[in-house]
Design a protein around this motif. Structure first.
Motif, mmCIF file in Angstrom:
data_model
loop_
_atom_site.group_PDB
_atom_site.id
_atom_site.type_symbol
_atom_site.label_atom_id
_atom_site.label_comp_id
_atom_site.label_asym_id
_atom_site.label_seq_id
_atom_site.Cartn_x
_atom_site.Cartn_y
_atom_site.Cartn_z
ATOM 1 N N VAL A 1 73.165 -45.927 -47.980
ATOM 2 C CA VAL A 1 72.904 -47.356 -48.109
ATOM 3 C C VAL A 1 71.410 -47.564 -48.342
ATOM 4 O O VAL A 1 70.590 -46.824 -47.827
ATOM 5 C CB VAL A 1 73.357 -48.134 -46.856
ATOM 6 C CG1 VAL A 1 74.863 -48.140 -46.725
ATOM 7 C CG2 VAL A 1 72.747 -47.566 -45.603
ATOM 8 N N PRO A 2 71.040 -48.584 -49.133
ATOM 9 C CA PRO A 2 69.618 -48.840 -49.348
ATOM 10 C C PRO A 2 68.994 -49.544 -48.138
ATOM 11 O O PRO A 2 69.600 -50.414 -47.529
ATOM 12 C CB PRO A 2 69.587 -49.747 -50.571
ATOM 13 C CG PRO A 2 70.917 -50.414 -50.573
ATOM 14 C CD PRO A 2 71.878 -49.437 -49.964
ATOM 15 N N THR A 3 67.787 -49.125 -47.794
ATOM 16 C CA THR A 3 67.030 -49.733 -46.712
ATOM 17 C C THR A 3 65.712 -50.236 -47.277
ATOM 18 O O THR A 3 65.027 -49.503 -47.983
ATOM 19 C CB THR A 3 66.761 -48.697 -45.601
ATOM 20 O OG1 THR A 3 67.999 -48.164 -45.167
ATOM 21 C CG2 THR A 3 66.052 -49.326 -44.423
ATOM 22 N N THR A 4 65.349 -51.454 -46.993
ATOM 23 C CA THR A 4 64.108 -52.026 -47.496
ATOM 24 C C THR A 4 62.918 -51.427 -46.749
ATOM 25 O O THR A 4 62.924 -51.335 -45.525
ATOM 26 C CB THR A 4 64.104 -53.553 -47.321
ATOM 27 O OG1 THR A 4 65.253 -54.084 -47.974
ATOM 28 C CG2 THR A 4 62.867 -54.174 -47.919
ATOM 29 N N VAL A 5 61.899 -51.017 -47.500
ATOM 30 C CA VAL A 5 60.674 -50.471 -46.918
ATOM 31 C C VAL A 5 59.656 -51.593 -46.814
ATOM 32 O O VAL A 5 59.343 -52.260 -47.807
ATOM 33 C CB VAL A 5 60.118 -49.326 -47.791
ATOM 34 C CG1 VAL A 5 58.821 -48.798 -47.218
ATOM 35 C CG2 VAL A 5 61.139 -48.226 -47.934
ATOM 36 N N LEU A 6 59.153 -51.834 -45.601
ATOM 37 C CA LEU A 6 58.192 -52.892 -45.347
ATOM 38 C C LEU A 6 56.833 -52.276 -45.027
ATOM 39 O O LEU A 6 56.760 -51.308 -44.275
ATOM 40 C CB LEU A 6 58.650 -53.751 -44.164
ATOM 41 C CG LEU A 6 60.037 -54.372 -44.285
ATOM 42 C CD1 LEU A 6 60.425 -55.028 -42.966
ATOM 43 C CD2 LEU A 6 60.076 -55.375 -45.407
ATOM 44 N N VAL A 7 55.745 -52.825 -45.592
ATOM 45 C CA VAL A 7 54.403 -52.306 -45.331
ATOM 46 C C VAL A 7 53.452 -53.452 -45.014
ATOM 47 O O VAL A 7 53.701 -54.603 -45.361
ATOM 48 C CB VAL A 7 53.831 -51.514 -46.534
ATOM 49 C CG1 VAL A 7 54.666 -50.295 -46.817
ATOM 50 C CG2 VAL A 7 53.712 -52.380 -47.759
ATOM 51 N N GLY A 8 52.363 -53.117 -44.369
ATOM 52 C CA GLY A 8 51.305 -54.081 -44.105
ATOM 53 C C GLY A 8 51.540 -54.916 -42.875
ATOM 54 O O GLY A 8 52.599 -54.894 -42.252
ATOM 55 N N ARG A 9 50.497 -55.653 -42.530
ATOM 56 C CA ARG A 9 50.547 -56.500 -41.345
ATOM 57 C C ARG A 9 51.533 -57.643 -41.512
ATOM 58 O O ARG A 9 52.175 -58.085 -40.561
ATOM 59 C CB ARG A 9 49.146 -57.041 -41.088
ATOM 60 C CG ARG A 9 48.953 -57.594 -39.720
ATOM 61 C CD ARG A 9 47.531 -57.970 -39.499
ATOM 62 N NE ARG A 9 47.069 -58.788 -40.631
ATOM 63 C CZ ARG A 9 45.840 -59.196 -40.782
ATOM 64 N NH1 ARG A 9 44.922 -58.858 -39.916
ATOM 65 N NH2 ARG A 9 45.496 -59.944 -41.820
ATOM 66 N N LYS A 10 51.683 -58.121 -42.739
ATOM 67 C CA LYS A 10 52.618 -59.222 -43.009
ATOM 68 C C LYS A 10 54.034 -58.729 -43.274
ATOM 69 O O LYS A 10 54.932 -59.515 -43.523
ATOM 70 C CB LYS A 10 52.134 -60.051 -44.195
ATOM 71 C CG LYS A 10 50.836 -60.766 -43.917
ATOM 72 C CD LYS A 10 50.428 -61.603 -45.101
ATOM 73 C CE LYS A 10 49.116 -62.287 -44.843
ATOM 74 N NZ LYS A 10 48.684 -63.097 -45.975
ATOM 75 N N ARG A 11 54.229 -57.404 -43.244
ATOM 76 C CA ARG A 11 55.548 -56.766 -43.409
ATOM 77 C C ARG A 11 56.212 -57.176 -44.716
ATOM 78 O O ARG A 11 57.350 -57.622 -44.757
ATOM 79 C CB ARG A 11 56.463 -57.088 -42.234
ATOM 80 C CG ARG A 11 55.868 -56.802 -40.867
ATOM 81 C CD ARG A 11 55.516 -55.380 -40.643
ATOM 82 N NE ARG A 11 56.732 -54.587 -40.544
ATOM 83 C CZ ARG A 11 56.755 -53.277 -40.609
ATOM 84 N NH1 ARG A 11 55.652 -52.616 -40.777
ATOM 85 N NH2 ARG A 11 57.865 -52.630 -40.524
ATOM 86 N N ARG A 12 55.493 -57.019 -45.809
ATOM 87 C CA ARG A 12 56.055 -57.380 -47.115
ATOM 88 C C ARG A 12 56.881 -56.209 -47.664
ATOM 89 O O ARG A 12 56.518 -55.047 -47.495
ATOM 90 C CB ARG A 12 54.953 -57.790 -48.077
ATOM 91 C CG ARG A 12 53.996 -56.698 -48.413
ATOM 92 C CD ARG A 12 52.891 -57.212 -49.337
ATOM 93 N NE ARG A 12 51.990 -56.136 -49.628
ATOM 94 C CZ ARG A 12 50.948 -55.786 -48.881
ATOM 95 N NH1 ARG A 12 50.678 -56.448 -47.776
ATOM 96 N NH2 ARG A 12 50.189 -54.774 -49.223
#
Length: 57
Positions: free
Chosen positions: A23-34
């Motif tokens: 299943v695809p999982t969204t990768v979030l980065v940064g302080r704002k979790r984009r």
């Protein structure tokens, strides 16, 4: 080509991963979790087999 009479029916595909086991999982980065992309992960419903789990087990 002749069909086998004793052939087992193909198991149903997992509804979450559509039989792929991933299943695809969204990768979030940064302080704002984009979101920046997707990463494949194992399906926790069927544990990567791609077959629909049996109810009651």
């Amino acid at each position: 080509m002749a069909t086998r009479k004793n052939a087992k029916p193909k198991p149903a595909a997992c509804p979450d991963c559509k039989g792929s086991g991933e299943v695809p999982t969204t990768v979030l980065v940064g302080r704002k979790r984009r979101p920046v992309g997707k990463q494949s992960g194992i399906c926790l419903n069927c544990l990567g087999t791609g077959e629909a789990p049996a109810d009651g087990e």
